[in-house]
Design a protein around this motif. Structure first.
Motif, PDB file in Angstrom:
ATOM      1  N   LEU A  84       3.431   0.010  -0.736  1.00  0.00           N
ATOM      2  CA  LEU A  84       2.322  -0.562  -1.494  1.00  0.00           C
ATOM      3  C   LEU A  84       2.127   0.176  -2.819  1.00  0.00           C
ATOM      4  O   LEU A  84       1.842  -0.434  -3.853  1.00  0.00           O
ATOM      5  CB  LEU A  84       1.030  -0.511  -0.671  1.00  0.00           C
ATOM      6  CG  LEU A  84       0.938  -1.489   0.502  1.00  0.00           C
ATOM      7  CD1 LEU A  84      -0.293  -1.193   1.351  1.00  0.00           C
ATOM      8  CD2 LEU A  84       0.922  -2.941   0.024  1.00  0.00           C
ATOM      9  N   ALA A  85       2.316   1.495  -2.783  1.00  0.00           N
ATOM     10  CA  ALA A  85       2.159   2.283  -4.010  1.00  0.00           C
ATOM     11  C   ALA A  85       3.191   1.896  -5.059  1.00  0.00           C
ATOM     12  O   ALA A  85       2.932   2.025  -6.262  1.00  0.00           O
ATOM     13  CB  ALA A  85       2.265   3.769  -3.687  1.00  0.00           C
ATOM     14  N   GLU A  86       4.369   1.429  -4.607  1.00  0.00           N
ATOM     15  CA  GLU A  86       5.439   1.061  -5.548  1.00  0.00           C
ATOM     16  C   GLU A  86       5.141  -0.227  -6.304  1.00  0.00           C
ATOM     17  O   GLU A  86       5.799  -0.521  -7.301  1.00  0.00           O
ATOM     18  CB  GLU A  86       6.758   0.885  -4.792  1.00  0.00           C
ATOM     19  CG  GLU A  86       7.311   2.171  -4.208  1.00  0.00           C
ATOM     20  CD  GLU A  86       8.446   1.903  -3.235  1.00  0.00           C
ATOM     21  OE1 GLU A  86       8.736   0.712  -2.972  1.00  0.00           O
ATOM     22  OE2 GLU A  86       9.028   2.869  -2.737  1.00  0.00           O
ATOM     23  N   THR A  87       4.166  -1.014  -5.836  1.00  0.00           N
ATOM     24  CA  THR A  87       3.950  -2.334  -6.426  1.00  0.00           C
ATOM     25  C   THR A  87       3.140  -2.301  -7.716  1.00  0.00           C
ATOM     26  O   THR A  87       3.088  -3.292  -8.440  1.00  0.00           O
ATOM     27  CB  THR A  87       3.209  -3.242  -5.430  1.00  0.00           C
ATOM     28  OG1 THR A  87       1.901  -2.697  -5.186  1.00  0.00           O
ATOM     29  CG2 THR A  87       3.970  -3.367  -4.120  1.00  0.00           C
ATOM     30  N   GLY A  88       2.466  -1.175  -7.997  1.00  0.00           N
ATOM     31  CA  GLY A  88       1.592  -1.102  -9.159  1.00  0.00           C
ATOM     32  C   GLY A  88       0.126  -1.217  -8.807  1.00  0.00           C
ATOM     33  O   GLY A  88      -0.736  -1.131  -9.701  1.00  0.00           O
ATOM     34  N   LEU A  89      -0.196  -1.411  -7.510  1.00  0.00           N
ATOM     35  CA  LEU A  89      -1.594  -1.420  -7.090  1.00  0.00           C
ATOM     36  C   LEU A  89      -2.248  -0.077  -7.403  1.00  0.00           C
ATOM     37  O   LEU A  89      -1.588   0.961  -7.457  1.00  0.00           O
ATOM     38  CB  LEU A  89      -1.684  -1.684  -5.585  1.00  0.00           C
ATOM     39  CG  LEU A  89      -1.406  -3.105  -5.102  1.00  0.00           C
ATOM     40  CD1 LEU A  89      -1.209  -3.122  -3.596  1.00  0.00           C
ATOM     41  CD2 LEU A  89      -2.547  -4.048  -5.503  1.00  0.00           C
TER      42      LEU A  89
END
Length: 316
Positions: free
Chosen positions: A91-96
């Protein structure tokens, strides 16, 4: 795997009871279980990111731990594509900007859909907007459907966007479809739906040292028993101290020797080092063959030589 996207502040992970810090107040939220954070999930998250940018708000994932199925059916372990730490990393990799992890317990399971909206989405998170997938249900008895969520948003004054299914050659991308692919050894298809090779993380443990005697010293790992990956031989990569190494792995019961509990045994090409006690990530790139029983050690070694050559070829 996607590379981390630059943001002005670190990715934050918050429990459901924590108040949102000022920089995350009134967020656009993408809500779901997000097991695997696959391409379908990323379509939901991407929509939330676009809306957050247009509104000048933070974008958060709202997710649940443990997996609700584990709560309702504790005797039927769930094959998790991404246990909680891996899910949050993806999830952190998505840009959130962050993730709110709601503890799925008896109290949350008993909360009806209307109370979920009022207590959590409005009361706790103060959402500016909610984005969900076409199949997201929530609340007691799964009473909160996408239609209900959209109507609740209209009544309470926040917009809701429902993202349609993402199709891959006409088939819906879903966590269950990825699990089914892995159970049949179709790791390339699973990787296509995930957007990255499926991977596991586990501690390197002491084995029987048999691989060393055969000229193939392996990293031994016990995986979660709920993992129902097809038994067989795979071309893999292993991340060690930030460097990705190629290798060949066997997942199964070792029928030539002991038919024991399933274990992952990975031979890392061109590497020597003591990795016992380390937690490493192994990614699965290609299925080479099923697990076999051999009549002699010589026949096994010949096959291992062939497997290594095929794995090197598959990995390029």
């Amino acid at each position: 795997m996607m590379q981390p996207i630059h943001r002005s502040h670190p990715f934050r992970v918050l429990s459901g009871s924590e108040a949102l810090p000022a920089e995350l107040a009134h967020p656009v939220v993408a809500i779901g279980n997000f097991d695997g954070v696959h391409r379908g999930h990323r379509a939901v998250i991407g929509t939330a990111l676009e809306q957050a940018r247009s509104l000048g708000r933070a974008a958060l994932a709202v997710t649940f731990e443990p997996h609700p199925r584990s709560f309702f059916r504790p005797d039927e372990p769930v094959f998790r594509l991404t246990p909680a730490p891996m899910k949050l990393a993806r999830l952190a990799e998505t840009g959130l900007d962050g993730a709110v992890v709601l503890g799925f317990d008896a109290a949350l399971a008993a909360k009806d859909a209307e109370a979920f909206v009022a207590d959590i989405l409005i009361g706790r998170l103060g959402v500016a907007m909610v984005v969900a997938g076409y199949d997201f249900h929530f609340g007691k008895g799964r009473g909160g459907s996408p239609i209900f969520l959209r109507e609740a948003g209209r009544r309470h004054g926040f917009p809701v966007e429902i993202v349609p299914p993402l199709l891959d050659e006409g088939a819906q991308i879903s966590s269950s479809a990825i699990r089914a692919a892995l159970e049949q050894g179709r790791v390339e298809q699973a990787a296509d739906m995930l957007g990255a090779p499926w991977a596991v993380e586990a501690e390197v443990i002491h084995g029987d040292k048999r691989g060393r005697e055969l000229g193939y010293p392996t990293l031994n790992m016990r995986l979660d028993p709920a993992i129902t990956l097809a038994h067989g031989i795979y071309a893999v990569t292993v991340e060690i101290d930030g460097t990705v190494h190629k290798g060949v792995a066997s997942f199964g019961r070792r029928p030539t020797f002991d038919d024991g509990a399933p274990r992952l045994e990975t031979f890392v090409f061109d590497y020597a080092g003591d990795l016992y006690g380390r937690v490493l990530r192994v990614a699965f790139h290609a299925y080479l063959r099923p697990e076999l029983k051999f009549d002699s050690i010589e026949a096994l070694i010949t096959q291992m030589d062939e497997d290594s050559a095929r794995a090197r070829a598959a990995l390029g």
